[in-house]
Design a protein around this motif. Sequence first.
Motif, PDB file in Angstrom:
ATOM      1  N   SER A 404       0.830  -1.206   0.000  1.00 26.49           N
ATOM      2  CA  SER A 404       0.000   0.000   0.000  1.00 26.49           C
ATOM      3  C   SER A 404       0.867   1.260   0.000  1.00 26.49           C
ATOM      4  CB  SER A 404      -0.929  -0.001   1.219  1.00 26.49           C
ATOM      5  OG  SER A 404      -1.784  -1.115   1.207  1.00 26.49           O
ATOM      6  N   ASN A 408       1.055   4.066  -2.936  1.00 27.94           N
ATOM      7  CA  ASN A 408       0.673   5.437  -2.582  1.00 27.94           C
ATOM      8  C   ASN A 408       1.807   6.403  -2.917  1.00 27.94           C
ATOM      9  OD1 ASN A 408      -1.836   4.642  -1.647  1.00 27.94           O
ATOM     10  ND2 ASN A 408      -1.229   4.608   0.514  1.00 27.94           N
ATOM     11  N   LEU A 519      -4.559   3.460  -1.072  1.00 25.28           N
ATOM     12  CA  LEU A 519      -4.530   2.212  -0.324  1.00 25.28           C
ATOM     13  C   LEU A 519      -4.295   2.479   1.161  1.00 25.28           C
ATOM     14  CD1 LEU A 519      -2.398  -0.053  -2.708  1.00 25.28           C
ATOM     15  CD2 LEU A 519      -4.886   0.112  -2.564  1.00 25.28           C
ATOM     16  N   ASP A 520      -4.865   1.619   1.992  1.00 26.94           N
ATOM     17  CA  ASP A 520      -4.711   1.716   3.445  1.00 26.94           C
ATOM     18  C   ASP A 520      -3.389   1.050   3.825  1.00 26.94           C
ATOM     19  OD1 ASP A 520      -4.782   1.431   6.198  1.00 26.94           O
ATOM     20  OD2 ASP A 520      -6.879   0.807   6.266  1.00 26.94           O
ATOM     21  N   GLU A 521      -2.449   1.836   4.340  1.00 22.85           N
ATOM     22  CA  GLU A 521      -1.103   1.323   4.603  1.00 22.85           C
ATOM     23  C   GLU A 521      -1.039   0.399   5.817  1.00 22.85           C
ATOM     24  OE1 GLU A 521       1.938   4.311   4.261  1.00 22.85           O
ATOM     25  OE2 GLU A 521       0.959   5.205   2.496  1.00 22.85           O
ATOM     26  N   ASN A 528      -5.063  -5.474   0.950  1.00 29.94           N
ATOM     27  CA  ASN A 528      -5.080  -4.039   0.635  1.00 29.94           C
ATOM     28  C   ASN A 528      -5.952  -3.767  -0.587  1.00 29.94           C
ATOM     29  OD1 ASN A 528      -3.014  -4.969  -1.350  1.00 29.94           O
ATOM     30  ND2 ASN A 528      -1.680  -4.902   0.460  1.00 29.94           N
ATOM     31  N   ASP A 529      -5.900  -4.687  -1.571  1.00 32.91           N
ATOM     32  CA  ASP A 529      -6.734  -4.513  -2.767  1.00 32.91           C
ATOM     33  C   ASP A 529      -8.208  -4.721  -2.443  1.00 32.91           C
ATOM     34  OD1 ASP A 529      -6.309  -7.225  -2.285  1.00 32.91           O
ATOM     35  OD2 ASP A 529      -5.449  -7.652  -4.253  1.00 32.91           O
ATOM     36  N   PHE A 532      -9.451  -1.698  -0.501  1.00 29.09           N
ATOM     37  CA  PHE A 532      -9.572  -0.544  -1.403  1.00 29.09           C
ATOM     38  C   PHE A 532     -10.828  -0.662  -2.259  1.00 29.09           C
ATOM     39  CE2 PHE A 532      -8.565   1.300  -5.638  1.00 29.09           C
ATOM     40  CZ  PHE A 532      -8.526   2.638  -5.264  1.00 29.09           C
TER      41      PHE A 532
END
Length: 633
Positions: A404, A408, A519-521, A528-529, A532
């Motif tokens: 992520s 980003n 994306l959420d780190e 993560n996908d 999202f």
Amino acid sequence: MNVRLKRARELAGYAVQLTKDEGLPTMLKRGAGFVKRRCFGKRARYLPAKKVLEAQRAEMADKTAADCGLPTISILTPLYNTPEKYLREFLDSFVNQTAPNGQLCLADASDAEHADVKRIVEEYQTKNQRIVYKKIENKGIAANTNAAAELATGEYLALADHDDILAPHAMYTMGKAILQLRAQGEPDGFLYSDEALFSKSIQRPMVAHFKPDYAPDYLLCCNYICHLAVFQKALWDEIGGERPECDGSQDHDLFLRLVEKTGGAAHVPQVLYYWRVHAGSTSGGTDAKPYVAAAAKKALADHLARTGRTGTVEDGLFPSTYRVKWDIVGDPKVSILIPNKDHTDDLEKCLHSIWTKTSWENFEVIVIENNSTEPATFTYYKEARQRYDGLQVVNYPQKGFNFSGINNFGRQYASGDYLLLLNNDVEVRNADWLTELLRQCAHPGGAAICGAELLYPDETLQHAGVVTGLGGYAGHSHKYRKAGGSGYMFRAATVQDFSAVTGACLLVKTSVWDEVGGLDEAFAVAFNDVDFCLRVRDAGYRIAWTPYAQLTHYESKSRGGDEKDPVKARRFAAEQQRLYAVHGKANILHDPYYNPNLTMDREDFSESNDLRGLKEGRITVQWRGDASPSQAH
């Protein structure tokens, strides 16, 4: 690994975990239930239990359509030289409904040699005053259905063929579902249920069609809605009924025109209709009626014209399927983001395939260098920038692997209208791959995200969309199936609506990426996908998948497996729990594009071994809508 062996190991692991969590007695009880359902539960498996049907009849005892509390549904059925056995079975299925809120409207176009059709109907009319009948001239299926509609007095209409069978709880269930929608304040104009195919008896069904909730992209590829469809008579009147010029696909055409008015549809995951398979039936394939494809393409082309969208309608990959080749608006630029750590052989294969095979020319590639340790990697970057015009390499400043965070960071350097997340271990297969991804997004009313078909080197499917809830969290649709197959109800061979697609190849509108914050780190490696895509879906956008963009994926070459490393295993478990925490376990386990009667244990769309929802006659209904092209993001 052999797929059967893999499934057996997964099942054994589940049994061990269940024993730890809930004890041996619970595990044995569930195991016995599994064996019973698997080996002895096939007969009448889609019908509610007798006590459920009896309870419905008791609730409706001595009541009429006027006072039963359910909206009246008028079933439209054209008759034409119907064999006596089929006709009697169909009429019996109506007469024996558990609720009295149905009306059966029969328009009989039989020829003079089949006068028995009228005689049999009149016999049944003495048993049930809710059967209305009219002898008509045969003018084709649409016109004959319209003639049946002239007899209808119900608030709702439904379509049924003269040689099929209604489930005994069809009218009860649909009536209750309509009331549920009203109570929830949701649109109640258009509903559909699941269905099953049979040849001799509905007690021995061949297979069920367990459908997703309303899926607009899927509906453009095939008439997955079929039976049992129920819709307001006022809407039917407003759009003018069925169109004779679409005979053969008149129902598909009708459904497209209905959703133009309703903006969506409601799905009831109960088997309420049994479709007879015999020579001449469309349930056996379109070979029986070759004009179906031409009518379907006309219906789709007219739908595009009415909704102000442009594209060409073509045959799909299999009979009964179609493909809309959308016209791409403008010349959108795509920024391809590729994280990389060493593994320059993989990266070179990926970059070479992009530059040599991609027909869409307006793209840039940004390789995000992530803590490579081999000097040869940096030498490769210099050489690659000379060979691949415009290639950028940017250095991720943080330590460790965070998918992520890396993407980003790469987004900061992107100038495209779209971002394409791409693994370094993929290889482009077809020249139109990027064009096909754009086709699903870069037109009015298009999706915000589109994923591709990813294949393993052995020509089996690695990714054909992501279904949440599989294995408890998320899994890949049709994983390990041989490439080139149609999949479940053509779902591996048509453009599909999904809740998520893999980040190994994910196209997204840059504006949508920015809107939801990328994306959420906290999901460094896994999910993560999925997270999202769910945030994008919940913001009101659509996620699509297309079989017309194909890449080979050499999965996990970059990082290796996570299962045997205890640190990676703990991180994976933490990210699993975070997925539940952020999105809610119930939300994850109920993917609207995956039917609750399908298994959660495998990725092959096989029937669940637990059909309690059907046995209990459980009535749930889910309305889903889709922004019209003029309202689309």
